[in-house]
Write an enzyme that holds these catalytic residues in place. Structure first.
Site, short mmCIF file in Angstrom:
data_model
loop_
_atom_site.label_atom_id
_atom_site.label_comp_id
_atom_site.label_asym_id
_atom_site.label_seq_id
_atom_site.Cartn_x
_atom_site.Cartn_y
_atom_site.Cartn_z
CE1 TYR A 32 9.42 2.76 -0.14
CE2 TYR A 32 8.32 1.91 -2.10
CZ TYR A 32 8.60 2.95 -1.24
OH TYR A 32 8.04 4.18 -1.47
CB SER A 40 4.19 2.95 -2.81
OG SER A 40 4.68 2.57 -4.07
#
Ligand SMILES: *[C@@H]1O[C@H](CO)[C@@H](O)[C@H](O)[C@H]1NC(C)=O
Length: 231
Positions: free
Chosen positions: A136, A123
Site C-alpha cells: 500500500y 499517504s
C-alpha cells in the site's frame, strides 16, 4: 440444484451490494444538500471502465465541464510483507491505487479547461512504507512520482498536486486506529498530539484546488500533524 442455488445467492448478494453502495452515495449526497450544497451523487467503482465513463459523462452532461478532480479511492487488502503478498493482491493494489487514478484522468482531461486542478490523495505512508502496509505504501510512493509527471503533462492549463494525509480514524483505517495502543503510539508520533480529521484533509484539498494555490503545481502537501515525513 446446489449449483443454481449458489448462483442465485451469488446474484442476490451482488445486487444487495450494488443497492448498498447506491444507498451510501445517496445518503452522503443528501447530507450535503441539507447544507445547501449543490451535489450530484454518482456510483463509480474506479476499476470499472463503464462506471468511470458514466461518472464523467453524467458530470459533464449536468455541469458542462470539469474544474476539479480529487482522486481519493484506494484499497489496502493486505498486511503481509511484500514478498509474501499474493500476485492477485499486488495487482489489485496497483490497479485501484495507481492505475484507476490514471484511467479516470484520461477520461476527465478532455473536459478540463484552463485553471482546472487535480489533487491526488497519497499517504504519509508513501514516504516510509510501514511493514504492516508495505505494498500500500509503495503505491502511495508511486503517486508522488505521478504528481510530478502529470503536473508537467497537464501544464499550463491544469495544476496537479497531491496531499499526504497522516492517520485519520475513518472506517478504512479502523484496523489501525481502532486499536487504542496503536492509536496512542501514532498520536505520540505527531507534534500536535492527535490524529487527523476528514476536515483537516478536505481543507488542504480545498486550498490546493482554489485560486489561493494558483502558482502551486507538482507539489505534495503533508497533512499529518508534524509526523516525520521529509525535509
Ligand atoms: C493492539 O495492538 C497491540 C500492539 O500491536 C497488540 O499487542 C494488541 O493485541 C492489539 N489489541 C487488540 C485489541 O487488538
Amino acid at each position: 440444484m446446489g449449483f443454481f442455488f449458489g448462483l442465485l445467492s451469488g446474484w442476490n448478494f451482488f445486487w444487495s451490494f450494488v443497492e448498498l453502495i447506491q444507498k451510501n452515495v445517496d445518503e452522503a449526497a443528501e447530507k450535503l444538500k441539507a447544507k445547501g450544497i449543490k451535489v450530484l451523487g454518482v456510483v463509480c467503482h474506479v476499476s470499472n471502465a463503464q462506471q468511470r465513463k458514466n461518472l464523467i459523462e453524467t458530470t459533464v452532461q449536468k455541469y458542462g465541464k470539469i474544474d476539479i478532480v480529487v482522486s481519493n479511492a484506494a484499497v489496502n487488502p493486505s498486511t503481509d510483507s511484500i514478498l509474501e503478498t499474493q500476485e492477485s493482491v499486488l495487482d489489485k493494489l496497483w490497479e485501484i491505487n495507481v492505475k484507476a487514478a490514471i484511467l479516470l484522468l484520461k477520461d476527465a482531461t478532455p473536459h478540463m479547461k484552463k485553471g482546472s486542478s487535480v489533487i491526488l490523495i497519497s499517504s504519509i505512508g508513501g514516504y516510509h512504507p510501514h511493514s504492516s502496509m508495505a505494498m500500500y505504501g509503495v503505491t502511495k510512493t508511486a503517486l508522488f512520482g505521478l504528481t510530478k509527471v502529470l503536473a508537467a503533462e497537464m501544464a499550463p492549463h491544469t495544476r496537479v498536486n497531491c496531499i499526504a494525509p497522516g492517520f485519520v480514524p475513518t472506517h478504512f483505517a479502523d484496523f489501525i486506529t481502532g486499536n487504542q495502543t496503536i492509536r496512542k503510539t501514532i498520536e505520540d508520533q505527531t507534534l500536535l498530539k492527535r490524529l487527523g480529521t476528514t476536515d483537516d484533509m478536505a481543507s488542504a484539498v480545498a486550498f490546493l484546488a482554489s485560486d489561493d494555490a494558483s502558482y502551486i503545481t507538482g507539489e505534495t502537501l503533508v497533512v499529518a500533524g508534524g509526523m516525520p515525513s521529509r525535509l
